[in-house]
Design an enzyme around this catalytic site. Sequence first.
Site, PDB file in Angstrom:
ATOM      1  N   LYS A   1      -5.995  -7.814   0.426  1.00 21.87           N
ATOM      2  CA  LYS A   1      -5.538  -7.836   1.781  1.00 21.87           C
ATOM      3  C   LYS A   1      -4.643  -6.752   2.243  1.00 21.87           C
ATOM      4  CE  LYS A   1      -1.501 -10.064   2.958  1.00 21.87           C
ATOM      5  NZ  LYS A   1      -0.618  -9.365   3.678  1.00 21.87           N
ATOM      6  N   ASN A   2      -3.749  -6.183   1.490  1.00 24.89           N
ATOM      7  CA  ASN A   2      -2.958  -5.147   1.947  1.00 24.89           C
ATOM      8  C   ASN A   2      -3.439  -3.539   1.970  1.00 24.89           C
ATOM      9  OD1 ASN A   2      -1.047  -7.132   2.459  1.00 24.89           O
ATOM     10  ND2 ASN A   2       0.206  -6.751   0.747  1.00 24.89           N
TER      11      ASN A   2
ATOM     12  N   CYS B   1       5.676 -11.937   8.197  1.00 25.53           N
ATOM     13  CA  CYS B   1       6.446 -12.844   7.482  1.00 25.53           C
ATOM     14  C   CYS B   1       7.889 -12.543   7.522  1.00 25.53           C
ATOM     15  CB  CYS B   1       6.248 -12.725   5.879  1.00 25.53           C
ATOM     16  SG  CYS B   1       4.589 -13.199   5.310  1.00 25.53           S
TER      17      CYS B   1
ATOM     18  N   ARG C   1      13.117  -6.243   9.068  1.00 27.82           N
ATOM     19  CA  ARG C   1      11.975  -5.525   8.746  1.00 27.82           C
ATOM     20  C   ARG C   1      11.973  -4.241   9.739  1.00 27.82           C
ATOM     21  NH1 ARG C   1       6.936  -8.944   6.698  1.00 27.82           N
ATOM     22  NH2 ARG C   1       6.455  -7.476   5.795  1.00 27.82           N
TER      23      ARG C   1
ATOM     24  N   ASP D   1       5.671  -9.594  -3.851  1.00 25.15           N
ATOM     25  CA  ASP D   1       4.897 -10.537  -3.431  1.00 25.15           C
ATOM     26  C   ASP D   1       4.459 -11.694  -4.389  1.00 25.15           C
ATOM     27  OD1 ASP D   1       3.012  -8.335  -1.251  1.00 25.15           O
ATOM     28  OD2 ASP D   1       5.084  -9.385  -1.213  1.00 25.15           O
TER      29      ASP D   1
ATOM     30  N   ARG E   1      -3.485 -16.774   6.131  1.00 28.99           N
ATOM     31  CA  ARG E   1      -3.579 -15.504   6.513  1.00 28.99           C
ATOM     32  C   ARG E   1      -3.953 -14.476   5.497  1.00 28.99           C
ATOM     33  NH1 ARG E   1       1.683 -13.287   7.696  1.00 28.99           N
ATOM     34  NH2 ARG E   1       0.712 -11.486   7.227  1.00 28.99           N
TER      35      ARG E   1
HETATM   36  C1  EPZ Z   1       4.292  -4.420   2.602  1.00 25.87           C
HETATM   37  O1  EPZ Z   1       5.158  -4.860   3.649  1.00 25.87           O
HETATM   38  C2  EPZ Z   1       3.429  -5.652   2.488  1.00 25.87           C
HETATM   39  N1  EPZ Z   1       2.697  -5.919   3.606  1.00 25.87           N
HETATM   40  C3  EPZ Z   1       4.177  -6.731   1.903  1.00 25.87           C
HETATM   41  O2  EPZ Z   1       3.471  -7.947   1.553  1.00 25.87           O
HETATM   42  C4  EPZ Z   1       5.114  -6.362   0.738  1.00 25.87           C
HETATM   43  O3  EPZ Z   1       6.045  -7.292   0.303  1.00 25.87           O
HETATM   44  C5  EPZ Z   1       5.767  -5.165   1.099  1.00 25.87           C
HETATM   45  O4  EPZ Z   1       4.997  -4.389   1.235  1.00 25.87           O
HETATM   46  C6  EPZ Z   1       6.658  -4.733  -0.081  1.00 25.87           C
HETATM   47  O5  EPZ Z   1       5.593  -4.559  -1.247  1.00 25.87           O
HETATM   48  C7  EPZ Z   1       1.428  -5.215   3.684  1.00 25.87           C
HETATM   49  O6  EPZ Z   1       0.912  -4.285   2.936  1.00 25.87           O
HETATM   50  C8  EPZ Z   1       0.735  -5.617   4.883  1.00 25.87           C
HETATM   51  P1  EPZ Z   1       7.900  -2.033   2.874  1.00 25.87           P
HETATM   52  P2  EPZ Z   1       6.000  -3.583   4.256  1.00 25.87           P
HETATM   53  O7  EPZ Z   1       7.942  -1.272   3.983  1.00 25.87           O
HETATM   54  O8  EPZ Z   1       5.164  -2.349   4.453  1.00 25.87           O
HETATM   55  C9  EPZ Z   1      12.878  -1.539   3.572  1.00 25.87           C
HETATM   56  C10 EPZ Z   1       2.427 -10.134   1.590  1.00 25.87           C
HETATM   57  O9  EPZ Z   1       2.922 -10.954   1.017  1.00 25.87           O
HETATM   58  N2  EPZ Z   1      12.176  -0.632   4.831  1.00 25.87           N
HETATM   59  O10 EPZ Z   1       7.658  -1.602   1.635  1.00 25.87           O
HETATM   60  O11 EPZ Z   1       6.547  -4.202   5.518  1.00 25.87           O
HETATM   61  C11 EPZ Z   1      12.413  -3.001   4.101  1.00 25.87           C
HETATM   62  O12 EPZ Z   1      13.365  -3.556   4.834  1.00 25.87           O
HETATM   63  C12 EPZ Z   1       3.283  -9.026   2.335  1.00 25.87           C
HETATM   64  O13 EPZ Z   1       1.393  -9.478   1.435  1.00 25.87           O
HETATM   65  C13 EPZ Z   1      12.987   0.123   5.678  1.00 25.87           C
HETATM   66  O14 EPZ Z   1      14.240   0.011   5.387  1.00 25.87           O
HETATM   67  O15 EPZ Z   1       7.172  -3.556   3.313  1.00 25.87           O
HETATM   68  C14 EPZ Z   1      12.268  -3.480   2.701  1.00 25.87           C
HETATM   69  O16 EPZ Z   1      13.485  -3.806   2.115  1.00 25.87           O
HETATM   70  C15 EPZ Z   1       4.741  -9.721   2.724  1.00 25.87           C
HETATM   71  N3  EPZ Z   1      12.638   0.965   6.634  1.00 25.87           N
HETATM   72  C16 EPZ Z   1      11.646  -2.563   1.641  1.00 25.87           C
HETATM   73  O17 EPZ Z   1      11.909  -1.273   2.532  1.00 25.87           O
HETATM   74  C17 EPZ Z   1      11.222   1.158   6.792  1.00 25.87           C
HETATM   75  O18 EPZ Z   1      10.953   1.803   7.810  1.00 25.87           O
HETATM   76  C18 EPZ Z   1      10.230  -2.235   1.764  1.00 25.87           C
HETATM   77  O19 EPZ Z   1       9.578  -2.663   2.726  1.00 25.87           O
HETATM   78  C19 EPZ Z   1      10.428   0.430   6.192  1.00 25.87           C
HETATM   79  C20 EPZ Z   1      11.186  -0.446   5.204  1.00 25.87           C
END
Ligand code: EPZ
Length: 427
Positions: free
Chosen positions: A22-23, A117, A122, A305, A397
């Site tokens: 998916k991702n 989610c 976020r 995840d 989803r």
């Molecule tokens: C991706 O979300 C995945 N979603 C999430 O999977 C997964 O939990 C996450 O990566 C971590 O592996 C998709 O790929 C569609 P991040 P993403 O940016 O990209 C902080 C699932 O279950 N952050 O890696 O939104 C954030 O708050 C989903 O398939 C900032 O501070 O996650 C978090 O603490 C749920 N500033 C950390 O980084 C930013 O600009 C990781 O977030 C971006 C993120």
Amino acid sequence: MEKFIIEGPTRLCGEVTVSGAKNAAVAIIPATILAQGKCVIENIPNISDITVLFKILRAMGATVRVLNRSTVEVDTTYIGEPVVPYELARYMRASYYMLGTLLTRCNRASVSMPGGCNFGVRPIDQHMKGFEALGAHVSIDSGMINAQADMLLGAHIYFDVVSVGATINVMLAAVKAKGITILENCAKEPHIVDLANFLNSMGADVRGAGTDVIKIHGVDILHGTTYSIIPDQIEAGTYMVAAAATGGDVLVKNVIPKHLESIIEKLEKAGAVITEYDDAVRVARDGELSKVNLKTMPHPGFPTDMQPQMTALLSMASGTSIVTEGVWDNRFRYVDELRRMGALIQVDGKVAVVEGVPQLTGAPVRAVDLRAGAAVLIAAMAAKGTTEIEDIEHIERGYEDIADKLTVLGANVKKMIVPEKPLQAAL
Ligand code: EPZ
């Protein structure tokens, strides 16, 4: 509204085939906007997040032709207004990848603040930092993220936080930027590597994906391609945990074992017996489940995840386990649902203390988000009695045909359509 009705306990036995990731798919499908020509994408998971992305592409003027259940041909020769409205973007988080692709293609983009989610805040500050470093002006106005650049120029960008989304979005904005872009402190998940491989199959020059440092040499043209998406690491891990949690014996097929190393390590510590093959893993458990401590971390650490699913398993292990969420601020909302099934879990911020119980019991619960839904589904199959899970759209989803796949493994899972009950009638 639909719900799952599960009778337990059942031991899952047999074979299950993992679908496309998916991702990875939610990054690769928007990236087709960068191609001059048609892209054929194979091994796409048949899930609602993907359906939404096809709607967004079609709304912008692209042609999406379904060749079979897991293969589409995308022709983005014609792309109109680079705008993704709220009514489409709100259903998923990855709609924001349209920012990076439309900024590259049209030098401007407007995308509604994303959905996805709810794990607490976020932010997207790292995405904006990357776009601005490449020369774009980014603003947020009335719930829309707006980006505009006269020309995107290569830059040296250090991410303050390891972010999957920011790494992907800035890669998409840099592949045709003039000159060299160096991204540091990048996310290293398998889906980052898959996107880089897809972009390179279109003629991009992206090196180092899967490491902390990604080097991108901007190119002028990206051509159409045919590409097959990698298997879903988290779907595979979910079935592995389900097999161990139910005391079953399951062959999980179409996997890349290297992507599963941290999951295999924790499941073996919990008492599962795991056999690795070239593109499959067998998970069996007939002894007692043992307590395990884990902390989720960016790849190659234990995936966040997989945290809810593992906590569900540990709620039935002998002893007390400590589960620490190292990525998200608030990813234990589902614990209330497990407690309704008899789990003894105390949560303090990012730490859950899981005191294992011999047997969970069926109860009416909700899927509070995608992986939380998988967790309660696993608990329900191991629990004694009937469990009803509401809000299953969250589960569907991200998991293709999950009820059918579990039924083939021997689970007693039925999907039921429930008429919406007006609140006053229920009072
Ligand atoms: C991706 O979300 C995945 N979603 C999430 O999977 C997964 O939990 C996450 O990566 C971590 O592996 C998709 O790929 C569609 P991040 P993403 O940016 O990209 C902080 C699932 O279950 N952050 O890696 O939104 C954030 O708050 C989903 O398939 C900032 O501070 O996650 C978090 O603490 C749920 N500033 C950390 O980084 C930013 O600009 C990781 O977030 C971006 C993120």
